[in-house]
Design a protein around this motif. Structure first.
Motif, PDB file in Angstrom:
ATOM      1  N   ARG A   1       2.838   4.664  -1.329  1.00  0.00           N
ATOM      2  CA  ARG A   1       3.669   4.096  -0.268  1.00  0.00           C
ATOM      3  C   ARG A   1       4.981   3.600  -0.869  1.00  0.00           C
ATOM      4  O   ARG A   1       4.979   2.786  -1.805  1.00  0.00           O
ATOM      5  CB  ARG A   1       2.948   2.920   0.397  1.00  0.00           C
ATOM      6  CG  ARG A   1       3.758   2.376   1.571  1.00  0.00           C
ATOM      7  CD  ARG A   1       3.080   1.185   2.226  1.00  0.00           C
ATOM      8  NE  ARG A   1       3.645   0.977   3.560  1.00  0.00           N
ATOM      9  CZ  ARG A   1       3.318  -0.026   4.351  1.00  0.00           C
ATOM     10  NH1 ARG A   1       2.427  -0.914   3.962  1.00  0.00           N
ATOM     11  NH2 ARG A   1       3.878  -0.155   5.539  1.00  0.00           N
TER      12      ARG A   1
ATOM     13  N   ARG B   1       8.284   1.437  -0.429  1.00  0.00           N
ATOM     14  CA  ARG B   1       8.788   0.386   0.456  1.00  0.00           C
ATOM     15  C   ARG B   1      10.272   0.626   0.735  1.00  0.00           C
ATOM     16  O   ARG B   1      10.948   1.345  -0.007  1.00  0.00           O
ATOM     17  CB  ARG B   1       8.518  -1.006  -0.107  1.00  0.00           C
ATOM     18  CG  ARG B   1       9.409  -1.463  -1.224  1.00  0.00           C
ATOM     19  CD  ARG B   1       9.662  -2.975  -1.132  1.00  0.00           C
ATOM     20  NE  ARG B   1      10.146  -3.517  -2.399  1.00  0.00           N
ATOM     21  CZ  ARG B   1      11.354  -3.291  -2.876  1.00  0.00           C
ATOM     22  NH1 ARG B   1      12.199  -2.497  -2.260  1.00  0.00           N
ATOM     23  NH2 ARG B   1      11.717  -3.844  -4.021  1.00  0.00           N
ATOM     24  N   PRO B   2      10.806   0.012   1.812  1.00  0.00           N
ATOM     25  CA  PRO B   2      12.213   0.238   2.132  1.00  0.00           C
ATOM     26  C   PRO B   2      13.128  -0.264   1.013  1.00  0.00           C
ATOM     27  O   PRO B   2      12.794  -1.207   0.296  1.00  0.00           O
ATOM     28  CB  PRO B   2      12.423  -0.590   3.408  1.00  0.00           C
ATOM     29  CG  PRO B   2      11.072  -0.814   3.979  1.00  0.00           C
ATOM     30  CD  PRO B   2      10.124  -0.825   2.826  1.00  0.00           C
TER      31      PRO B   2
ATOM     32  N   MET C   1      15.955  -2.248  -0.747  1.00  0.00           N
ATOM     33  CA  MET C   1      16.470  -3.599  -0.501  1.00  0.00           C
ATOM     34  C   MET C   1      17.717  -3.816  -1.333  1.00  0.00           C
ATOM     35  O   MET C   1      17.655  -3.782  -2.566  1.00  0.00           O
ATOM     36  CB  MET C   1      15.417  -4.647  -0.893  1.00  0.00           C
ATOM     37  CG  MET C   1      14.192  -4.620  -0.003  1.00  0.00           C
ATOM     38  SD  MET C   1      12.948  -5.773  -0.619  1.00  0.00           S
ATOM     39  CE  MET C   1      11.751  -5.649   0.690  1.00  0.00           C
TER      40      MET C   1
ATOM     41  N   PRO D   1       3.854  -2.117  -9.305  1.00  0.00           N
ATOM     42  CA  PRO D   1       4.535  -3.266  -9.900  1.00  0.00           C
ATOM     43  C   PRO D   1       4.773  -4.402  -8.904  1.00  0.00           C
ATOM     44  O   PRO D   1       4.816  -4.163  -7.691  1.00  0.00           O
ATOM     45  CB  PRO D   1       5.867  -2.684 -10.385  1.00  0.00           C
ATOM     46  CG  PRO D   1       6.069  -1.433  -9.618  1.00  0.00           C
ATOM     47  CD  PRO D   1       4.710  -0.918  -9.266  1.00  0.00           C
ATOM     48  N   THR D   2       4.906  -5.617  -9.415  1.00  0.00           N
ATOM     49  CA  THR D   2       5.210  -6.779  -8.592  1.00  0.00           C
ATOM     50  C   THR D   2       6.509  -6.537  -7.819  1.00  0.00           C
ATOM     51  O   THR D   2       7.496  -6.096  -8.400  1.00  0.00           O
ATOM     52  CB  THR D   2       5.361  -8.024  -9.506  1.00  0.00           C
ATOM     53  OG1 THR D   2       4.126  -8.199 -10.189  1.00  0.00           O
ATOM     54  CG2 THR D   2       5.687  -9.269  -8.697  1.00  0.00           C
ATOM     55  N   GLY D   3       6.463  -6.773  -6.518  1.00  0.00           N
ATOM     56  CA  GLY D   3       7.648  -6.596  -5.688  1.00  0.00           C
ATOM     57  C   GLY D   3       7.687  -5.258  -4.964  1.00  0.00           C
ATOM     58  O   GLY D   3       8.602  -4.991  -4.194  1.00  0.00           O
ATOM     59  N   ALA D   4       6.681  -4.410  -5.202  1.00  0.00           N
ATOM     60  CA  ALA D   4       6.711  -3.071  -4.610  1.00  0.00           C
ATOM     61  C   ALA D   4       5.959  -2.992  -3.279  1.00  0.00           C
ATOM     62  O   ALA D   4       6.001  -1.968  -2.604  1.00  0.00           O
ATOM     63  CB  ALA D   4       6.154  -2.046  -5.592  1.00  0.00           C
ATOM     64  N   GLY D   5       5.254  -4.080  -2.890  1.00  0.00           N
ATOM     65  CA  GLY D   5       4.642  -4.075  -1.558  1.00  0.00           C
ATOM     66  C   GLY D   5       3.119  -4.093  -1.494  1.00  0.00           C
ATOM     67  O   GLY D   5       2.553  -3.787  -0.448  1.00  0.00           O
ATOM     68  N   LYS D   6       2.435  -4.493  -2.575  1.00  0.00           N
ATOM     69  CA  LYS D   6       0.966  -4.516  -2.559  1.00  0.00           C
ATOM     70  C   LYS D   6       0.441  -5.517  -1.538  1.00  0.00           C
ATOM     71  O   LYS D   6      -0.425  -5.188  -0.718  1.00  0.00           O
ATOM     72  CB  LYS D   6       0.404  -4.885  -3.952  1.00  0.00           C
ATOM     73  CG  LYS D   6       0.694  -3.875  -5.035  1.00  0.00           C
ATOM     74  CD  LYS D   6       0.092  -4.296  -6.361  1.00  0.00           C
ATOM     75  CE  LYS D   6       0.657  -5.603  -6.900  1.00  0.00           C
ATOM     76  NZ  LYS D   6       2.085  -5.563  -7.200  1.00  0.00           N
ATOM     77  N   THR D   7       0.954  -6.745  -1.586  1.00  0.00           N
ATOM     78  CA  THR D   7       0.456  -7.779  -0.677  1.00  0.00           C
ATOM     79  C   THR D   7       0.868  -7.458   0.763  1.00  0.00           C
ATOM     80  O   THR D   7       0.103  -7.669   1.696  1.00  0.00           O
ATOM     81  CB  THR D   7       0.950  -9.165  -1.125  1.00  0.00           C
ATOM     82  OG1 THR D   7       0.533  -9.360  -2.481  1.00  0.00           O
ATOM     83  CG2 THR D   7       0.378 -10.276  -0.267  1.00  0.00           C
ATOM     84  N   HIS D   8       2.045  -6.891   0.923  1.00  0.00           N
ATOM     85  CA  HIS D   8       2.466  -6.470   2.265  1.00  0.00           C
ATOM     86  C   HIS D   8       1.476  -5.430   2.809  1.00  0.00           C
ATOM     87  O   HIS D   8       1.059  -5.496   3.957  1.00  0.00           O
ATOM     88  CB  HIS D   8       3.878  -5.885   2.212  1.00  0.00           C
ATOM     89  CG  HIS D   8       4.378  -5.391   3.530  1.00  0.00           C
ATOM     90  ND1 HIS D   8       4.852  -6.234   4.512  1.00  0.00           N
ATOM     91  CD2 HIS D   8       4.449  -4.139   4.043  1.00  0.00           C
ATOM     92  CE1 HIS D   8       5.199  -5.518   5.571  1.00  0.00           C
ATOM     93  NE2 HIS D   8       4.964  -4.237   5.315  1.00  0.00           N
TER      94      HIS D   8
HETATM   95  P1  ADP Z   1       3.817  -7.218  -4.329  1.00  0.00           P
HETATM   96  O1  ADP Z   1       2.640  -7.847  -3.679  1.00  0.00           O
HETATM   97  O2  ADP Z   1       3.552  -5.812  -4.792  1.00  0.00           O
HETATM   98  O3  ADP Z   1       4.404  -8.053  -5.414  1.00  0.00           O
HETATM   99  P2  ADP Z   1       5.089  -7.756  -1.807  1.00  0.00           P
HETATM  100  O4  ADP Z   1       4.087  -7.217  -0.865  1.00  0.00           O
HETATM  101  O5  ADP Z   1       5.134  -9.227  -1.979  1.00  0.00           O
HETATM  102  O6  ADP Z   1       4.967  -7.058  -3.237  1.00  0.00           O
HETATM  103  O7  ADP Z   1       6.503  -7.166  -1.358  1.00  0.00           O
HETATM  104  C1  ADP Z   1       7.735  -7.627  -1.883  1.00  0.00           C
HETATM  105  C2  ADP Z   1       8.706  -7.856  -0.724  1.00  0.00           C
HETATM  106  O8  ADP Z   1       8.977  -6.634  -0.045  1.00  0.00           O
HETATM  107  C3  ADP Z   1       8.145  -8.795   0.326  1.00  0.00           C
HETATM  108  O9  ADP Z   1       9.210  -9.570   0.827  1.00  0.00           O
HETATM  109  C4  ADP Z   1       7.617  -7.860   1.405  1.00  0.00           C
HETATM  110  O10 ADP Z   1       7.610  -8.460   2.666  1.00  0.00           O
HETATM  111  C5  ADP Z   1       8.609  -6.705   1.327  1.00  0.00           C
HETATM  112  N1  ADP Z   1       7.983  -5.416   1.676  1.00  0.00           N
HETATM  113  C6  ADP Z   1       7.096  -4.733   0.920  1.00  0.00           C
HETATM  114  N2  ADP Z   1       6.737  -3.578   1.501  1.00  0.00           N
HETATM  115  C7  ADP Z   1       7.397  -3.519   2.671  1.00  0.00           C
HETATM  116  C8  ADP Z   1       7.452  -2.564   3.766  1.00  0.00           C
HETATM  117  N3  ADP Z   1       6.728  -1.437   3.732  1.00  0.00           N
HETATM  118  N4  ADP Z   1       8.248  -2.844   4.803  1.00  0.00           N
HETATM  119  C9  ADP Z   1       8.974  -3.983   4.842  1.00  0.00           C
HETATM  120  N5  ADP Z   1       8.972  -4.910   3.868  1.00  0.00           N
HETATM  121  C10 ADP Z   1       8.204  -4.700   2.791  1.00  0.00           C
END
Ligand code: ADP
Ligand code: MG
Length: 378
Positions: free
Chosen positions: A25, A27-28, A30, A104-111
């Motif tokens: 996946r 992510r958009p 930024m 990696p951290t910041g790539a959207g895992k928790t999202h």
């Molecule tokens: P991780 O858990 O991998 O460190 P996060 O899930 O915290 O990453 O995502 C980092 C930032 O990017 C957050 O602010 C999150 O809301 C945003 N983000 C991640 N994936 C997406 C997505 N598919 N669409 C919109 N925002 C996203």
């Protein structure tokens, strides 16, 4: 007797499922993550593939293929429907399943896993679906009773910690005679409804997030593991009982901590993270290469040991690799893709930087030169 799945048991006519399905996946993009305004270095091609600039030669792209590719416009619902929903019915039949978010951290895992109130992720959607499936099953066949419950834990520095009853206690991982993996002493909470889950899980997950900002971004250094169990019991003798387990895992960041210059305690943490993630990658590789052939090194880390009965074998596993499009993430993206890819191919064409404002004249000229020299060469 707990009638559990038998290792290697595959119904006739179905394919061996030990391979881990891999989705990526993106992510958009930024802007604030792109200090030099270089635009994205990754882009999707179709529902299974993407391309990334080749760092060895920026006029080439590397083309990767996966079981599924979710581009930056893919919604939470679409990720769930394509990559997670299909595996859920199996846990009502006493089989195991696992879903991981890697990257990696910041790539959207928790999202992807947790999401937000407005855009709920895989976890709330999967739990809601499990309740729906159980309800539907009860209507169609009332010879079994179903019960649902959960545990929530964290692996941090190779320690197994209970997130529903937080303490510094490292819990042991055991295996019973039927080869089921269990954690004696881990809190297990029965769930009667989805709102029950919401009440129990949310405070615990918030606990973890708050702690993370205080403790060196703990959330990026630990693996958060939610276990949903479905136990079904036959109403008549012999009252057979089957347990299906679903693991939903937000993995530690896969970034290479050696590059960030971590020292001391941080370095120890990184080392421990690397052991579990490194072992996970070896396990996934071994399973992809055909499982049974070589030894699958489950015992080499806590994470893989815990997931041993729910990753590979007759379990249904999906890894969602999250990546970010900015150049800041380039090497971590490259490493994550090489881990996730079914195949890679070098494509000899320049990457089109669609979102970069004006292409510098110099770049244009050098491409023309390349084309000219390229076509003259034998
Ligand atoms: P991780 O858990 O991998 O460190 P996060 O899930 O915290 O990453 O995502 C980092 C930032 O990017 C957050 O602010 C999150 O809301 C945003 N983000 C991640 N994936 C997406 C997505 N598919 N669409 C919109 N925002 C996203
Ligand atoms: Mg996270």
């Amino acid at each position: 007797m707990a009638a559990q799945r038998v290792a290697g048991e595959v119904p006739k006519g179905t394919k061996q499922t030990s391979r881990v399905r891999v989705a990526v996946r993106l992510r958009p993009y930024m802007e604030k993550q792109d200090e030099k305004s270089e635009g994205p270095c990754v882009r999707g091609l179709d529902s299974q593939s993407l391309e990334i600039i080749n760092w060895r030669n920026a006029t080439e792209t590397l083309h990767y293929q996966f079981d599924a590719f979710h581009d930056e416009q893919t919604t939470q619902q679409e990720v769930f429907l394509c990559s997670v929903k299909p595996i859920l019915p199996h846990i009502l039949k006493g089989q195991n399943a696992s879903v991981f978010a890697y990257g990696p951290t910041g790539a959207g895992k928790t999202h992807t896993m947790l999401g937000s109130q407005e855009q709920p992720g895989v976890i709330p959607r999967a739990v809601r679906e499990v309740f729906n499936l159980v309800k539907a099953k009860g209507k169609e066949d009332d010879s079994w009773d179903y019960s649902i419950g959960m545990s929530y834990l964290e692996i941090y520095n190779e320690k197994v910690l209970d997130l529903l009853c937080p303490s510094a206690h490292d819990l042991p991982i055991r295996e019973d005679k039927d080869r089921n993996i269990l954690i004696p002493g881990l809190t297990y909470t029965a769930l009667n409804s989805f709102s029950d889950f919401h009440t129990q899980f949310l405070p615990a997950s918030l606990n973890r997030t708050t702690a993370s900002t205080k403790l060196n971004q703990r959330s990026s250094r630990s693996h958060a593991i939610l276990l949903i169990k479905v136990v079904r019991t036959q109403q008549t003798t012999p009252h057979r009982q089957q347990t299906g387990k679903l693991y939903l895992v937000d993995l530690a960041g896969s970034e290479d901590n050696r590059r960030t210059g971590n020292k001391g305690i941080r370095l120890k943490e990184s080392g421990a993270i690397n052991l579990s993630l490194f072992t996970l990658s070896k396990v996934v590789d071994a399973l992809s290469a055909g499982g049974g052939a070589g030894r699958v090194p489950y015992r080499d880390s806590k994470l893989t040991r815990l997931l041993q009965d729910s990753l590979g074998g007759s379990a249904h596993s999906v890894m969602i690799t999250n990546i970010a499009p900015e150049y800041t993430y380039y090497f971590d993206t490259y490493t994550a893709l090489n881990f996730a890819a079914k195949s890679k191919q070098v494509v000899n064409k320049p990457f089109v930087r669609e979102t970069v404002t004006v292409p510098p004249v110099q770049v244009k000229r050098s491409r023309e030169e390349q084309e000219a020299t390229g076509s003259d060469e034998p």
